[in-house]
Design an enzyme around this catalytic site. Structure first.
Site, PDB file in Angstrom:
ATOM      1  N   ASP A  71      -1.678   4.606  -6.242  1.00  0.00           N
ATOM      2  CA  ASP A  71      -0.258   4.311  -5.999  1.00  0.00           C
ATOM      3  C   ASP A  71       0.638   5.377  -6.574  1.00  0.00           C
ATOM      4  O   ASP A  71       1.751   5.589  -6.109  1.00  0.00           O
ATOM      5  CB  ASP A  71       0.085   2.935  -6.592  1.00  0.00           C
ATOM      6  CG  ASP A  71      -0.567   1.845  -5.769  1.00  0.00           C
ATOM      7  OD1 ASP A  71      -1.776   1.602  -5.948  1.00  0.00           O
ATOM      8  OD2 ASP A  71       0.125   1.264  -4.910  1.00  0.00           O
ATOM      9  N   ARG A  98       9.633  -1.984  -5.370  1.00  0.00           N
ATOM     10  CA  ARG A  98       8.416  -2.018  -6.211  1.00  0.00           C
ATOM     11  C   ARG A  98       8.359  -0.679  -6.939  1.00  0.00           C
ATOM     12  O   ARG A  98       8.615   0.370  -6.330  1.00  0.00           O
ATOM     13  CB  ARG A  98       7.130  -2.224  -5.386  1.00  0.00           C
ATOM     14  CG  ARG A  98       7.004  -3.605  -4.767  1.00  0.00           C
ATOM     15  CD  ARG A  98       5.670  -3.783  -4.054  1.00  0.00           C
ATOM     16  NE  ARG A  98       4.553  -3.962  -5.000  1.00  0.00           N
ATOM     17  CZ  ARG A  98       3.276  -3.903  -4.651  1.00  0.00           C
ATOM     18  NH1 ARG A  98       2.949  -3.618  -3.391  1.00  0.00           N
ATOM     19  NH2 ARG A  98       2.316  -4.092  -5.539  1.00  0.00           N
ATOM     20  N   ASN A 104      -3.539   2.761 -10.110  1.00  0.00           N
ATOM     21  CA  ASN A 104      -4.068   2.075  -8.937  1.00  0.00           C
ATOM     22  C   ASN A 104      -4.227   0.601  -9.262  1.00  0.00           C
ATOM     23  O   ASN A 104      -3.991   0.157 -10.397  1.00  0.00           O
ATOM     24  CB  ASN A 104      -5.412   2.693  -8.514  1.00  0.00           C
ATOM     25  CG  ASN A 104      -5.823   2.252  -7.115  1.00  0.00           C
ATOM     26  OD1 ASN A 104      -5.039   2.344  -6.169  1.00  0.00           O
ATOM     27  ND2 ASN A 104      -7.039   1.750  -6.991  1.00  0.00           N
ATOM     28  N   LYS A 105      -4.615  -0.180  -8.265  1.00  0.00           N
ATOM     29  CA  LYS A 105      -4.736  -1.620  -8.443  1.00  0.00           C
ATOM     30  C   LYS A 105      -5.460  -1.976  -9.727  1.00  0.00           C
ATOM     31  O   LYS A 105      -6.492  -1.358 -10.047  1.00  0.00           O
ATOM     32  CB  LYS A 105      -5.483  -2.227  -7.252  1.00  0.00           C
ATOM     33  CG  LYS A 105      -5.599  -3.731  -7.258  1.00  0.00           C
ATOM     34  CD  LYS A 105      -4.268  -4.462  -7.441  1.00  0.00           C
ATOM     35  CE  LYS A 105      -3.246  -4.021  -6.436  1.00  0.00           C
ATOM     36  NZ  LYS A 105      -1.861  -4.415  -6.748  1.00  0.00           N
ATOM     37  N   GLN A 141      -6.662  -8.688  -2.168  1.00  0.00           N
ATOM     38  CA  GLN A 141      -6.554  -7.691  -1.098  1.00  0.00           C
ATOM     39  C   GLN A 141      -7.938  -7.299  -0.572  1.00  0.00           C
ATOM     40  O   GLN A 141      -8.097  -6.939   0.588  1.00  0.00           O
ATOM     41  CB  GLN A 141      -5.817  -6.432  -1.589  1.00  0.00           C
ATOM     42  CG  GLN A 141      -4.323  -6.604  -1.800  1.00  0.00           C
ATOM     43  CD  GLN A 141      -3.969  -6.958  -3.238  1.00  0.00           C
ATOM     44  OE1 GLN A 141      -4.739  -7.670  -3.903  1.00  0.00           O
ATOM     45  NE2 GLN A 141      -2.820  -6.514  -3.717  1.00  0.00           N
ATOM     46  N   GLY A 144       0.834  -1.200   0.000  1.00  0.00           N
ATOM     47  CA  GLY A 144       0.000   0.000   0.000  1.00  0.00           C
ATOM     48  C   GLY A 144       0.867   1.248   0.000  1.00  0.00           C
ATOM     49  O   GLY A 144       1.737   1.401   0.859  1.00  0.00           O
ATOM     50  N   ALA A 145       0.624   2.140  -0.933  1.00  0.00           N
ATOM     51  CA  ALA A 145       1.544   3.252  -1.168  1.00  0.00           C
ATOM     52  C   ALA A 145       1.986   4.011   0.090  1.00  0.00           C
ATOM     53  O   ALA A 145       3.188   4.078   0.377  1.00  0.00           O
ATOM     54  CB  ALA A 145       0.920   4.204  -2.202  1.00  0.00           C
TER      55      ALA A 145
END
Ligand SMILES: CSC[C@H]1O[C@H](OP(=O)(O)O)[C@H](O)[C@@H]1O
Length: 381
Positions: free
Chosen positions: A253, A98, A263-264, A212, A65-66
């Site tokens: 992110d 990452r 984002n995801k 998640q 998670g950012a």
């Protein structure tokens, strides 16, 4: 339809296990992580005594998670400094663990800069290590404060867009206390709505392939006592079509200078669905996630993860034969496309909620103005 569902899930007494904490046992300082790969079945803590252990924890999403990656990266630099490891090497390994969440490198470089400045000023490695730790702790506190302010701004926006309360919110991936020094980003807004009695239901996308949503957001929602319902990512469209979604809340992110949101993976299709069904698509992220050095969505490096995360599932007590240690759900040798994130263009984003306020419509100018305000405040301007 929403009322057909009773209160979802059991409501465990919340156990306050922080996502991350710095400890100083007699054997030497350590970074303690709640291992998110073991949730929700087990609440297991992972102890990191050096940066390489933390790099592995970041890559495996034991910590993720950012905003939390930024905090973890900063503590990782402090850990290397305090334990006498080569700080620059540790910082580079952590910053590169990452690629997409901008906060990771930002947190690492902030602690590294504090370390370098103190070393240049005092020549004393101990004082330099203390400075790196102080920077990490400051970032941790700032993120907690940012989370609370995002929750306030986000709830006010929901009330403005959706008068009458009873919000039915759909969310994707996990954006609660497991990604934050506080209560998170998008999930913190849902939590604020719940506490204010204005959340009718949280629709939780399971968020394949690492789940998640089903593993972490459902875990956090159950502990909060809010009404929530889990769904497969593929079922989201039918919820919109049934008129069961009042707004979408997601995290980010990396937000490019033009307002593109990484984002995801699965966030972009939700933005398209939201636009088609005239539902607000709201991104909640601290200003530290906005990267002025990334001009647009095409410039975002989207992390590509191992194919076995798609072709295998890990099921306890079942013999594992896959390359990734999981149970194959595809023929052995199947190639898989597994981007960890996708990019939503600014024109599909109704608003970006930050701790400095709401950006809507999303334009490069409006984003720069909000972030500039934050940076001037941080610089004491
Ligand atoms: C607000 S940070 C949460 C953000 O991070 C997640 O990615 P990952 O689980 O791979 O770290 C996802 O993109 C969330 O929106």
């Amino acid at each position: 339809m929403a009322d057909q569902y009773a209160q979802s899930g059991e409501h465990k007494r919340p156990t306050e296990i922080p996502a991350i904490r710095w400890e100083e046992p007699p054997e030497g300082p350590v970074l303690v992580l709640l291992d998110q790969t073991r949730l929700p079945a087990e609440e297991v803590e992972l102890v990191c005594t050096d940066a390489s252990a933390l790099v592995e924890a970041i890559r495996s999403l034991a910590v993720r998670g950012a905003p939390l990656l930024g905090i973890a990266g900063a503590y990782g630099v402090a850990l290397a400094a305090v334990r006498g490891f080569e700080v620059e090497e540790a910082a580079n390994a952590l910053a590169g663990a990452r690629p997409t969440a901008v906060n990771l490198a930002l947190g690492v470089r902030r602690a590294q800069a504090a370390h370098q400045a103190a070393l240049a000023r005092t020549g004393d490695p101990r004082q330099a290590a203390d400075a790196a730790l102080a920077a990490a702790r400051a970032l941790h506190r700032e993120d907690a404060a940012a989370s609370a302010r995002m929750a306030e701004h986000g709830l006010a926006l929901l009330d403005e867009l959706l008068p009458g309360g009873g919000h039915r919110i759909l969310t994707h991936c996990n954006t609660g206390s497991l990604v934050s020094g506080g209560e998170g980003t998008a999930f913190a807004v849902a939590l604020a709505a719940h506490r204010a009695g204005r959340l009718r239901r949280l629709w939780v996308d399971e968020t394949r392939p690492l789940l998640q949503g089903s593993r972490l957001t459902a875990y956090e929602a159950a502990r909060s006592g809010m009404a929530y319902t889990l769904l497969t990512d593929n079922a989201a469209g039918s919820l919109f079509a049934a008129g069961e979604v009042d707004a979408v809340l997601v995290g980010a992110d990396r937000i490019a200078a033009d307002g593109s949101v990484a984002n995801k993976v699965g966030s972009y299709p939700l933005a398209v669905l939201a636009r088609y069904h005239h539902v607000p698509f709201i991104v909640v992220a601290p200003v530290t996630t906005v990267d002025p050095d990334t001009p647009d969505g095409a410039s975002v490096e989207v992390e590509q993860r191992p194919g076995y995360e798609v072709t295998e599932v890990t099921v306890p007590q079942v013999p594992v034969t896959g390359a990734g240690g999981g149970v194959p759900v595809a023929p052995l040798g199947t190639q898989a496309y597994n981007p960890a994130f996708d990019v939503t263009p600014p024109e599909l984003v109704t608003a970006i909620v930050t701790e400095e306020g709401v950006v809507s419509p999303v334009t490069a100018e409006a984003l720069a103005q909000v972030c500039g305000r934050a940076r001037r405040a941080a610089d004491g301007g």
